[in-house]
Design a protein around this motif. Structure first.
Motif, PDB file in Angstrom:
ATOM      1  N   ILE A 149       0.450   4.890   3.769  1.00 61.35           N
ATOM      2  CA  ILE A 149      -0.384   4.722   5.100  1.00 61.35           C
ATOM      3  C   ILE A 149       0.062   5.127   6.328  1.00 61.35           C
ATOM      4  CG2 ILE A 149      -1.188   2.430   3.736  1.00 61.35           C
ATOM      5  CD1 ILE A 149       0.234   0.859   6.038  1.00 61.35           C
ATOM      6  N   SER A 190      -4.932   5.757   4.249  1.00 60.97           N
ATOM      7  CA  SER A 190      -4.446   5.876   3.073  1.00 60.97           C
ATOM      8  C   SER A 190      -4.588   6.994   1.988  1.00 60.97           C
ATOM      9  CB  SER A 190      -4.662   4.419   2.130  1.00 60.97           C
ATOM     10  OG  SER A 190      -5.908   4.560   1.637  1.00 60.97           O
ATOM     11  N   GLU A 214       0.817  -1.057  -0.093  1.00 61.17           N
ATOM     12  CA  GLU A 214       0.184  -0.248  -0.186  1.00 61.17           C
ATOM     13  C   GLU A 214       0.752   1.193   0.080  1.00 61.17           C
ATOM     14  OE1 GLU A 214      -3.741   0.346   0.408  1.00 61.17           O
ATOM     15  OE2 GLU A 214      -3.488  -1.787  -0.432  1.00 61.17           O
ATOM     16  N   ARG A 234      -2.016   3.447  11.606  1.00 69.45           N
ATOM     17  CA  ARG A 234      -2.382   2.140  11.657  1.00 69.45           C
ATOM     18  C   ARG A 234      -2.561   1.631  12.893  1.00 69.45           C
ATOM     19  NH1 ARG A 234       1.324  -2.950   9.035  1.00 69.45           N
ATOM     20  NH2 ARG A 234       0.189  -4.496  10.198  1.00 69.45           N
TER      21      ARG A 234
END
Length: 150
Positions: A72, A94, A69, A75
């Motif tokens: 990002i 994101s 990804e 998290r």
């Protein structure tokens, strides 16, 4: 594996023959199918990714998936149980359509005797993601790992 879908969500297989170089691959998994939310009036997908059996943990599979990804942040991982299996789930931000408006996404990783799987929920933006969550929870909570067909 199988799971229940929200009304009017439409599952569609993904043919990897479209891109033989493996363009539908992210980390250790390959895109197997996607469930389109547009028939329900929403903009987003629940995607199912699958991969080979591994000696690694669900967390390791999730880390390898998320390495693919871009941009990002924020998290938040948590261990969870899906059926009788240990799993790892994460939410994160994101890059969105607008640089200053990141969007929330969610992923669930499982390791099974047959292989690995990831359920990934993404929407147009964070507000759409929130509207998609009840259907994601339905899929997660009804998920059953089935034996391979012989």
């Amino acid at each position: 594996m199988s799971f229940d879908l929200a009304a009017t969500w439409v599952p569609r297989p993904v043919s990897n023959s479209v891109d033989p170089s493996g363009g539908f691959r992210q980390g250790p998994v390959t895109l197997a199918c996607e469930i389109d939310t547009k028939p329900a009036g929403l903009v987003g997908f629940l995607r199912v990714w699958s991969g080979p059996k591994t000696d690694g943990s669900a967390r390791q599979v999730l880390d390898a998936f998320l390495a693919g990804e871009r941009d990002i942040s924020d998290r938040h991982d948590r261990p969870t149980v899906v059926g009788a299996l240990s799993a790892e789930e994460t939410t994160y931000l994101s890059a969105g359509l607008e640089p200053d408006e990141p969007r929330r996404e969610r992923a669930l990783a499982l390791t099974t005797p047959q292989g690995t799987a990831i359920l990934h929920l993404g929407g147009l933006d964070t507000a759409e993601h929130e509207r998609l969550l009840p259907a994601y929870e339905l899929a997660k909570n009804s998920l059953v790992v089935t034996a391979p067909h012989s």
